[in-house]
Design a protein around this motif. Structure first.
Motif, PDB file in Angstrom:
ATOM      1  N   SER A 178       1.158  -1.038  -0.168  1.00  0.00           N
ATOM      2  CA  SER A 178       0.066   0.067   0.111  1.00  0.00           C
ATOM      3  C   SER A 178       1.253   1.355  -0.193  1.00  0.00           C
ATOM      4  CB  SER A 178      -0.653  -0.248   1.294  1.00  0.00           C
ATOM      5  OG  SER A 178      -0.424   0.062   2.556  1.00  0.00           O
ATOM      6  N   ALA A 179       2.357   1.267   0.611  1.00  0.00           N
ATOM      7  CA  ALA A 179       2.779   2.355   0.982  1.00  0.00           C
ATOM      8  C   ALA A 179       3.406   2.731  -0.889  1.00  0.00           C
ATOM      9  CB  ALA A 179       3.820   2.592   1.730  1.00  0.00           C
ATOM     10  N   VAL A 180       3.701   1.866  -1.336  1.00  0.00           N
ATOM     11  CA  VAL A 180       4.679   1.814  -3.252  1.00  0.00           C
ATOM     12  C   VAL A 180       2.792   1.927  -3.561  1.00  0.00           C
ATOM     13  CG1 VAL A 180       5.503   0.132  -4.401  1.00  0.00           C
ATOM     14  CG2 VAL A 180       6.114  -0.397  -2.621  1.00  0.00           C
ATOM     15  N   LEU A 181       2.303   1.456  -3.981  1.00  0.00           N
ATOM     16  CA  LEU A 181       1.324   1.758  -4.746  1.00  0.00           C
ATOM     17  C   LEU A 181       0.643   3.651  -4.412  1.00  0.00           C
ATOM     18  CD1 LEU A 181      -1.346  -0.844  -4.113  1.00  0.00           C
ATOM     19  CD2 LEU A 181       0.208  -0.051  -6.049  1.00  0.00           C
ATOM     20  N   ALA A 182       0.523   3.787  -2.773  1.00  0.00           N
ATOM     21  CA  ALA A 182       0.558   5.719  -2.744  1.00  0.00           C
ATOM     22  C   ALA A 182       1.577   6.246  -3.488  1.00  0.00           C
ATOM     23  CB  ALA A 182       0.458   5.912  -1.803  1.00  0.00           C
ATOM     24  N   GLU A 183       2.881   5.929  -3.723  1.00  0.00           N
ATOM     25  CA  GLU A 183       4.239   6.741  -4.570  1.00  0.00           C
ATOM     26  C   GLU A 183       3.668   7.548  -5.776  1.00  0.00           C
ATOM     27  OE1 GLU A 183       7.703   5.338  -4.908  1.00  0.00           O
ATOM     28  OE2 GLU A 183       7.727   3.310  -2.990  1.00  0.00           O
TER      29      GLU A 183
END
Length: 104
Positions: A29-34
């Motif tokens: 989820s942190a990566v997809l928010a980048e």
């Protein structure tokens, strides 16, 4: 610059794939928010795919990524959460091969 596709082939130490995938999935989820992340997903060999399949094996998974630009991917690689993920999984990884590809 145009989008880039990334194939990250991660081979774990024997028997560590499931544990590493659990940590990987906690970071998705942190990566997809980048900024610039279009797709980011771990994949494994498909069971019973037949003779045309070349398997990676039980200790390997492939991360399939798509980024809006090479710069966006570079920022991802240097992000704090990716540095933390790398540090927490370092002892589980036997090999890592990264392919960065451009559409034709």
């Amino acid at each position: 610059m145009s989008a880039v596709h990334v194939l990250a082939i991660i081979t774990t130490k024997p028997g560590q794939r499931d544990a590493l995938l659990e940590l990987f999935n906690a970071n998705v989820s942190a990566v997809l928010a980048e900024d610039g992340c279009i797709a980011y997903e771990a994949t494994v060999d498909t069971a019973n795919a037949g003779p045309m399949q070349t398997k990676f094996g039980p200790d390997t998974f492939v991360v399939i990524e798509k980024w809006a630009s090479l710069a966006a991917h570079g920022a991802h690689a240097g992000s704090a959460h990716m540095k933390a993920h790398a540090a927490s999984t370092r002892d589980m990884v036997a090999d890592r091969v990264i392919h960065i590809l451009s559409p034709t």
